[in-house]
Scaffold this active site. Structure first.
Site, mmCIF file in Angstrom:
data_model
loop_
_atom_site.group_PDB
_atom_site.id
_atom_site.type_symbol
_atom_site.label_atom_id
_atom_site.label_comp_id
_atom_site.label_asym_id
_atom_site.label_seq_id
_atom_site.Cartn_x
_atom_site.Cartn_y
_atom_site.Cartn_z
ATOM 1 N N LYS B 81 0.868 -1.242 0.060
ATOM 2 C CA LYS B 81 0.165 0.171 0.097
ATOM 3 C C LYS B 81 0.911 1.190 0.098
ATOM 4 O O LYS B 81 1.992 1.265 0.500
ATOM 5 C CB LYS B 81 -1.078 0.075 1.047
ATOM 6 C CG LYS B 81 -1.989 -0.976 1.159
ATOM 7 C CD LYS B 81 -2.671 -0.882 2.499
ATOM 8 C CE LYS B 81 -3.743 -1.948 2.764
ATOM 9 N NZ LYS B 81 -4.963 -1.954 1.840
ATOM 10 N N ARG B 165 -23.401 -2.702 -3.845
ATOM 11 C CA ARG B 165 -24.653 -2.620 -4.044
ATOM 12 C C ARG B 165 -24.763 -1.263 -5.086
ATOM 13 O O ARG B 165 -25.538 -1.201 -6.093
ATOM 14 C CB ARG B 165 -25.657 -2.660 -3.177
ATOM 15 C CG ARG B 165 -26.050 -4.272 -2.550
ATOM 16 C CD ARG B 165 -27.357 -4.144 -1.750
ATOM 17 N NE ARG B 165 -27.362 -5.352 -1.260
ATOM 18 C CZ ARG B 165 -28.185 -6.370 -1.948
ATOM 19 N NH1 ARG B 165 -28.473 -6.215 -3.128
ATOM 20 N NH2 ARG B 165 -28.278 -7.499 -1.293
#
Lengths: 188, 294
Positions: B81, B165
């Protein structure tokens, strides 16, 4: 024609797409019973250690070895080539061990060394095929019955042994269907 | 001639990771456990997100010695990262040969306006996104892989579910819109119109999309896969659990057999305690990592 694509991990959807474009009927294989009725099998790219573990855990090694013994064509790309090999240089990992080849994993280096290049593959004709090599393996030793189909910078990257085919690179990441079509011709 | 670092090659590695689990590890020993359990890649870190959250202060790129030792310990790809916007941390990771860079909200951002221009690198990048606009902005900057942000280090998958979603709903909506509406929609979501048009036409993101942030159980992983993710990142969920090896193996199997409740039931037994969970409402809004990124 029903063609199994091992779908434990990796780029199986891309192989399904290429096979469908060739007119075959690909099915995803995660369990042994799904192999039934498959006239050929593709083992995709991904991580060979992951595939080896899941093939052991879900009893896929023996049925696939039996398919090969019965003369069912099998095509492995990248990690799929590693799985087909008899031996991996310097590593002890679960393999199908079906082809008389020794491979060097990540032979071309890490991801920063991954590359694309044109490959001359005489059995596919004069037009080169775009080879996509991703942390790709290559073949360091060959045994009996193995025919070399392509070499890149002195490294063996495509071989055939009877009805088994293994490539270091990823034809499924391109729109060139010639290698998939060549493989499907192995089906009697 | 061989061409390195092309878009096909960068996106291609993400394709190879699909259907797999990428595990956070902080030592070579943990990396070996992850590899043997079937991880398709590892994320080399100094601390897992739960510990970063607990420690507070400024979280930076990991110690390079740790990353290199992990690279030497395993044959699978190693990711690491960098802080949002820190292009020099990225140059350094590219120089040591890391396989994928995560420009991550888990670390403390160094630029509050701009992300890294990821086109400048041969090494591919993955970035987090909570919605389609954010995903397409990252892809426009050169990200070859997207993941949900979730809320890292919480063991609570609710935010990853929300983000997945959201992205799926927005993609579905684009596919039914008349073409003349796409320019305005692109403006509203703050995304390049060409990418919006491409998503509207194909009905999917142009790159691989993984789930990340709060995944703690095999059921969490399988649910994210059923919601349409291409694969799974597990941060704190494995090595903060009681039996990391068993849990790692189970999450790998759940990611492959995500649609097979019988297998999911078998592998969910006898895993010991999951990592302790955190309710999102107990985290002050300014401490939520998912809010980082622009």
């Amino acid at each position: 024609m029903r063609v199994g694509v091992l779908a434990l991990q990796g780029a199986f959807l891309e192989h399904c797409r290429s096979l469908r474009a060739c007119g075959a009927d690909p099915v995803e294989i995660r369990k042994p019973e799904q192999l039934e009725g498959c006239r050929a099998l593709v083992i995709p790219g991904g991580e060979s250690t992951t595939m080896g573990r899941l093939m052991t855990a879900y009893d896929l090694l023996t049925p696939i070895r039996e398919m090969a013994a019965a003369g069912t064509p099998i095509f492995g790309t990248c990690a799929g080539m590693v799985m087909l090999a008899r031996q991996v240089e310097g590593l002890d990992q679960t393999l199908l061990g079906l082809m008389n080849i020794t491979v060097k994993r990540n032979g071309f280096g890490r991801q920063v060394d991954s590359f694309e290049a044109d490959l001359q593959i005489p059995v596919l004709g004069k037009e080169p095929l775009r080879g996509v090599f991703i942390r790709a393996p290559y073949i360091t030793a060959l045994g009996e019955g193995v025919e070399v189909l392509a070499v890149y910078h002195d490294k063996i990257v495509l071989v055939r042994q009877g009805k088994l085919l293994a490539a270091s690179f990823h034809p499924e990441l391109t729109d060139d269907l010639r290698l998939h079509k060549y493989f499907l011709e192995f089906v009697a | 001639m061989a061409e390195k670092g092309t878009w096909t090659v960068k996106k291609g590695l993400a394709e190879m990771l699909k259907g797999g689990v990428i595990m956070d590890v902080t030592t070579p020993e943990q990396a070996k456990i992850a590899e043997e359990a079937g991880a398709c890649a590892v994320m080399a870190l100094e601390r897992v997100p739960a510990d970063i959250r607990a420690a507070g202060g400024v979280a930076r790129m990991a110690n390079l010695k740790i990353i290199k030792r992990i690279m030497d310990a395993v044959t699978i790809p190693v990711m690491a990262k960098v802080r949002i916007g820190h292009f020099v941390e990225a140059q350094i990771l590219e120089a040591i040969g890391v396989d994928y860079i995560d420009e991550s909200e888990v670390l403390t951002p160094v630029d509050e306006q701009f992300h890294i221009n990821k086109h400048n690198f041969k090494v591919p990048f993955v970035c987090g996104a909570r919605n389609l606009g954010e995903a397409l902005r990252r892809i426009a900057e050169g990200a070859a892989m997207i993941r949900t942000k979730g809320e890292p280090g919480t063991g609570n998958v609710v935010e990853a579910v929300r983000h997945m979603r959201m992205v799926s709903d927005e993609i579905r909506r684009l596919t039914v819109l008349p073409e003349e509406e796409l320019v305005t929609v692109a403006k509203e979501m703050g995304a390049p119109v060409e990418l919006v048009k491409q998503v509207a036409k194909k009905g999917k993101l142009p790159v691989v999309n993984f789930a990340a942030g709060g995944i703690a159980t095999p059921a969490d992983a399988a649910m994210m896969m059923q919601l349409g993710c291409d694969g799974i990142f597990v941060g704190s969920g494995i090595f903060k659990s009681q039996d990391p090896k068993a849990r790692a193996e189970a999450i790998v199997a759940a990611t492959t057999h995500y649609n097979d409740p019988k297998i999911l039931a078998e592998i969910s037994e006898d895993l010991g305690e999951a990592m302790p969970g955190l309710e999102i409402s107990t985290i002050a809004p300014n401490e939520r990592m998912q809010e980082r990124g622009w």
